[in-house]
Design an enzyme around this catalytic site. Structure first.
Site, mmCIF file in Angstrom:
data_model
loop_
_atom_site.group_PDB
_atom_site.id
_atom_site.type_symbol
_atom_site.label_atom_id
_atom_site.label_comp_id
_atom_site.label_asym_id
_atom_site.label_seq_id
_atom_site.Cartn_x
_atom_site.Cartn_y
_atom_site.Cartn_z
ATOM 1 N N GLU A 178 0.836 -1.186 0.000
ATOM 2 C CA GLU A 178 0.000 0.000 0.000
ATOM 3 C C GLU A 178 0.879 1.247 0.000
ATOM 4 O O GLU A 178 1.888 1.281 0.672
ATOM 5 C CB GLU A 178 -0.877 -0.056 1.264
ATOM 6 N N PHE A 179 0.467 2.267 -0.763
ATOM 7 C CA PHE A 179 1.285 3.485 -0.843
ATOM 8 C C PHE A 179 0.537 4.721 -0.353
ATOM 9 O O PHE A 179 0.811 5.838 -0.773
ATOM 10 C CB PHE A 179 1.780 3.684 -2.288
ATOM 11 N N LYS A 227 10.538 3.467 10.474
ATOM 12 C CA LYS A 227 10.454 2.007 10.655
ATOM 13 C C LYS A 227 10.955 1.270 9.413
ATOM 14 O O LYS A 227 11.731 0.314 9.524
ATOM 15 C CB LYS A 227 8.981 1.657 10.949
ATOM 16 N N ALA A 252 12.159 21.013 2.416
ATOM 17 C CA ALA A 252 13.022 20.915 3.599
ATOM 18 C C ALA A 252 12.197 21.222 4.840
ATOM 19 O O ALA A 252 11.241 21.975 4.793
ATOM 20 C CB ALA A 252 14.171 21.905 3.467
ATOM 21 N N GLY A 253 12.564 20.589 5.947
ATOM 22 C CA GLY A 253 11.809 20.800 7.184
ATOM 23 C C GLY A 253 12.492 20.126 8.350
ATOM 24 O O GLY A 253 13.701 19.855 8.303
ATOM 25 N N ASN A 267 9.717 3.746 0.136
ATOM 26 C CA ASN A 267 9.804 4.573 1.342
ATOM 27 C C ASN A 267 11.241 5.013 1.619
ATOM 28 O O ASN A 267 11.483 6.141 2.037
ATOM 29 C CB ASN A 267 9.213 3.835 2.548
ATOM 30 N N CYS A 307 6.013 5.220 9.201
ATOM 31 C CA CYS A 307 6.528 4.409 8.090
ATOM 32 C C CYS A 307 7.998 4.636 7.768
ATOM 33 O O CYS A 307 8.783 3.685 7.807
ATOM 34 C CB CYS A 307 5.683 4.661 6.851
ATOM 35 N N GLU A 364 -0.870 9.214 5.105
ATOM 36 C CA GLU A 364 -1.835 9.686 6.096
ATOM 37 C C GLU A 364 -2.268 11.096 5.700
ATOM 38 O O GLU A 364 -1.455 11.881 5.213
ATOM 39 C CB GLU A 364 -1.209 9.717 7.490
ATOM 40 N N PHE A 370 8.306 15.832 -2.663
ATOM 41 C CA PHE A 370 9.136 15.356 -1.550
ATOM 42 C C PHE A 370 10.509 16.019 -1.528
ATOM 43 O O PHE A 370 11.519 15.412 -1.208
ATOM 44 C CB PHE A 370 9.225 13.821 -1.544
HETATM 45 C C1 UGA Z 1 4.567 7.434 3.710
HETATM 46 C C2 UGA Z 1 4.612 7.341 2.177
HETATM 47 O O1 UGA Z 1 4.625 8.649 1.604
HETATM 48 C C3 UGA Z 1 3.423 6.552 1.634
HETATM 49 O O2 UGA Z 1 3.541 6.396 0.242
HETATM 50 C C4 UGA Z 1 3.408 5.177 2.323
HETATM 51 O O3 UGA Z 1 2.282 4.418 1.899
HETATM 52 C C5 UGA Z 1 3.356 5.347 3.820
HETATM 53 O O4 UGA Z 1 4.488 6.120 4.254
HETATM 54 C C6 UGA Z 1 3.360 3.971 4.427
HETATM 55 O O5 UGA Z 1 4.359 3.270 4.284
HETATM 56 O O6 UGA Z 1 2.328 3.538 4.949
HETATM 57 P P1 UGA Z 1 3.239 8.952 5.479
HETATM 58 O O7 UGA Z 1 4.138 8.358 6.507
HETATM 59 O O8 UGA Z 1 1.784 9.008 5.733
HETATM 60 O O9 UGA Z 1 3.416 8.201 4.066
HETATM 61 O O10 UGA Z 1 3.715 10.458 5.282
HETATM 62 P P2 UGA Z 1 4.519 11.311 4.192
HETATM 63 O O11 UGA Z 1 3.594 12.278 3.582
HETATM 64 O O12 UGA Z 1 5.294 10.467 3.289
HETATM 65 O O13 UGA Z 1 5.523 12.115 5.152
HETATM 66 C C7 UGA Z 1 6.517 11.439 5.920
HETATM 67 C C8 UGA Z 1 7.427 12.439 6.574
HETATM 68 O O14 UGA Z 1 8.219 13.133 5.606
HETATM 69 C C9 UGA Z 1 6.708 13.530 7.368
HETATM 70 O O15 UGA Z 1 7.396 13.783 8.557
HETATM 71 C C10 UGA Z 1 6.754 14.736 6.430
HETATM 72 O O16 UGA Z 1 6.670 15.961 7.117
HETATM 73 C C11 UGA Z 1 8.099 14.539 5.789
HETATM 74 N N1 UGA Z 1 8.242 15.227 4.481
HETATM 75 C C12 UGA Z 1 7.524 14.834 3.413
HETATM 76 C C13 UGA Z 1 9.150 16.274 4.368
HETATM 77 O O17 UGA Z 1 9.823 16.667 5.342
HETATM 78 N N2 UGA Z 1 9.306 16.875 3.151
HETATM 79 C C14 UGA Z 1 8.588 16.491 2.072
HETATM 80 O O18 UGA Z 1 8.798 17.095 0.974
HETATM 81 C C15 UGA Z 1 7.679 15.449 2.197
#
Ligand code: UGA
Length: 432
Positions: A151-152, A266, A255-256, A211, A263, A155, A252
Site C-alpha cells: 500500500e502506498f 520504521k 526541507a523541514g 519509502n 513508516c 496519512e 518530496f
Molecule cells: C509514507 C509514504 O509517503 C506513503 O507512500 C506510504 O504508503 C506510507 O508512508 C506507508 O508506508 O504507509 P506517510 O508516513 O503518511 O506516508 O507520510 P509522508 O507524507 O510520506 O511524510 C513522511 C514524513 O516526511 C513527514 O514527517 C513529512 O513531514 C516529511 N516530508 C515529506 C518532508 O519533510 N518533506 C517532504 O517534501 C515530504
C-alpha cells in the site's frame, strides 16, 4: 468480490472503506472489540479527512461490515487482506511480524474454499514464502495463493491516494490470482492507474525501496538546506531548480524538521535489517537514518542560537506537534525530541495542535496544551511553526503580537520572510 480486511488500522480501514465504495462486499475484522463497536457506531479511531463520511455511507448500504469473528469472516470471503501492524521490534531494527503470522495462523484454520491471501501490511522480502509455509501445514496448496500488494497511502491524503494511485503493485507467482487482483483494481486502472504485475518478493521490496527512496530525497534536501543557510541561498529555489528536471521530480523536496511518522523511520531500519540478513550493504540508507536522527539536534542548536543560548525560563510555543499536517499521528514526530529537550533546558512550553491535546506530551515538565492559537502564542518569546497545517497559513501575527513581540521559527517555510519582517517580527526559517 467478497473481501476480508484483517486489521482496522490505517491501511485496513482506508482500503476496506474504499474497496466497499468500489462496489465490493467488505468485512473489516479486528481483535479489538471496542474498535469494532466504535466503527459500527459510525466513528473512526483515527483522524483522516473524508473517511468517516465514506465509511458511514457504505456501512448504511451494507457493502461494509465490521466484525470480531475472523474465522467466519474469512470463510465468507474470496480475498483476505492482511493489514496488521509491522512495527520495529524492541531493541532491534527489524520488523516485528508477530501480528502477521498470528493472523495467518487463524486464516489457515478457516480455509473452506480457494482463497487469495494478500499482504497489504509492509512486510520484509520472503514473508510471503513464510506465509505460504504456514498455510500449507493445514491446507492443500491448491486451496490458496499468497500475493503481495503493498500500500502506498499517505496519512491525511489516504482516500485520494487510494482512488488515484500512481501505481498498483501486485506481486504474485500465480496467474489465476494475478488476474483476480487485476479485476479487483480495474475501476482504478480504467481511470489511469498503472498496474504493475511482478514477482511476490519484488513487490515486497518495492514497498521498502519506495519509502527508503522518499526518505533519502527528503534527507538530501534537508542537508542542502543546511548548506543554503551557510551560503545565503534560498532552499526553495534549489527545490524548484532541481525538481523541474523530470528525472528528479519536484515532490518530496520540502526541507523541514526530521521526517517522522509510522513508516519512513520504521521501514528504513527494516530494509537495512533485510540487507544485513542477505549480506548486502545499504550504506546510503544507513546514512539517511543517521542524518535524520541528527536533524532534530541540529534544529535545536538553531533554536538555542535564536534565543542567544538562553533557553532557561524562555516561553516557547509549538504550533502543530504531529509529524505532518492532516493527521493526529504523533509517531516518531520530531516534536517528541524537541519538546522534552527544551523542557529539560528549563523552557516553559505551550502548544496548540488542530487535532487536540497529546497524551505523549502530558507528563513532560512545564509543557501545557492551549486550545487556540491565540492562547498558545500569548506572552511567548519564540513561536515554532512545527507542522504545516492550513490553519496556520493565514495567522495574523500583527494582531497576535500587539502586547508582546515574539520571534518566529518557521520549520516548514510556510510564511514569506518579507511579510513577517514587515510586521516587525524577527523571523527564521529553514534553508533561507
Ligand atoms: C509514507 C509514504 O509517503 C506513503 O507512500 C506510504 O504508503 C506510507 O508512508 C506507508 O508506508 O504507509 P506517510 O508516513 O503518511 O506516508 O507520510 P509522508 O507524507 O510520506 O511524510 C513522511 C514524513 O516526511 C513527514 O514527517 C513529512 O513531514 C516529511 N516530508 C515529506 C518532508 O519533510 N518533506 C517532504 O517534501 C515530504
Amino acid at each position: 468480490m467478497k473481501l476480508c480486511m484483517i486489521g482496522t488500522g490505517y491501511v485496513g480501514l482506508v482500503s476496506g472503506v474504499c474497496f466497499s465504495d468500489l462496489g465490493n462486499d467488505v468485512i473489516c475484522v479486528d481483535k479489538d472489540k471496542n474498535k469494532i463497536l466504535l466503527l459500527q457506531n459510525g466513528k473512526i479511531p483515527i483522524y483522516e479527512p473524508g473517511l468517516t463520511e465514506l465509511m458511514v455511507k457504505n456501512y448504511k448500504n451494507k457493502k461494509l461490515k465490521f466484525s470480531n469473528d475472523l474465522k467466519k469472516s474469512v470463510k465468507e470471503s474470496d480475498i483476505i487482506f492482511i493489514c496488521v501492524g509491522t512495527p520495529t521490534k524492541k531493541k532491534s531494527i527489524s520488523a516485528d511480524l508477530r501480528q502477521v503470522y498470528n493472523a495467518v495462523k487463524e486464516v489457515a484454520k478457516s480455509i473452506n474454499k480457494f482463497k487469495i491471501i494478500v499482504t497489504k501490511s509492509t512486510v520484509p522480502v520472503t514473508t510471503g514464502d513464510k506465509i505460504e509455509k504456514i498455510l500449507s501445514k493445514k491446507n492443500n496448496k491448491n486451496k490458496f495463493s499468497v500475493v503481495s500488494n503493498p500500500e502506498f497511502l499517505r496519512e491525511g491524503e489516504a482516500i485520494r491516494d487510494f482512488i488515484y494511485p500512481d501505481r498498483i503493485v501486485v506481486g504474485s507467482n500465480d496467474k489465476k490470482s494475478s488476474k483476480i487482483l487485476k479485476n479487483l483494481y480495474n475501476p482504478l486502472i480504467s481511470k489511469g492507474a498503472q498496474f504493475l504485475l511482478t514477482q511476490r518478493r519484488a513487490a515486497e521490496l518495492i514497498k521498502y525501496a519506495s519509502n527508503s527512496f522518499l526518505a533519502t530525497k527528503i534527507t538530501f534536501i534537508n542537508e542542502l538546506a543546511n548548506l543554503c543557510e551557510k551560503t545565503n541561498i534560498n532552499i526553495e529555489d534549489i527545490s524548484i531548480g532541481i525538481g523541474l528536471d523530470k528525472r528528479i521530480g519536484g515532490r518530496f523536496l520540502r526541507a523541514g524538521p526530521a521526517y517522522g511518522g509510522s513508516c519512513f523511520p520504521k521501514d528504513t531500519k527494516a530494509i537495512i535489517s533485510t540487507a544485513n540478513k542477505f549480506k548486502a550493504n545499504l550504506s546510503l540508507v544507513k546514512s539517511v537514518i543517521k542524518s535524520n536522527n541528527n536533524r532534530s539536534k541540529l534544529l535545536l542548536n538553531r533554536v538555542s542560537d535564536i534565543l542567544n543560548k538562553k533557553i532557561k525560563n524562555k516561553k516557547i510555543t509549538f504550533l502543530g506537534v504531529t509529524f505532518k499536517a492532516n493527521t493526529d499521528d504523533m509517531r516518531d514526530s520530531s516534536s517528541l525530541i524537541m519538546i522534552p529537550f527544551l523542557s529539560k533546558k528549563g523552557a516553559i512550553i505551550k502548544y496548540y495542535d488542530p487535532t487536540g491535546e497529546k497524551k505523549e506530551l502530558n507528563k513532560i515538565k512545564n509543557v501545557s496544551y492551549e486550545n487556540s492559537i491565540k492562547k498558545a502564542v500569548k506572552n511567548s518569546d519564540l513561536v515554532i511553526l512545527h507542522t504545516e497545517w492550513n490553519d496556520f497559513k493565514s495567522i495574523n501575527f500583527k494582531n497576535l503580537s500587539k502586547k508582546k513581540k515574539f520571534i518566529i521559527y518557521d520549520m516548514r517555510n510556510i510564511y514569506s520572510p518579507e511579510k513577517i519582517n514587515k510586521q516587525g517580527l524577527k523571523y527564521f526559517s529553514i534553508g533561507r
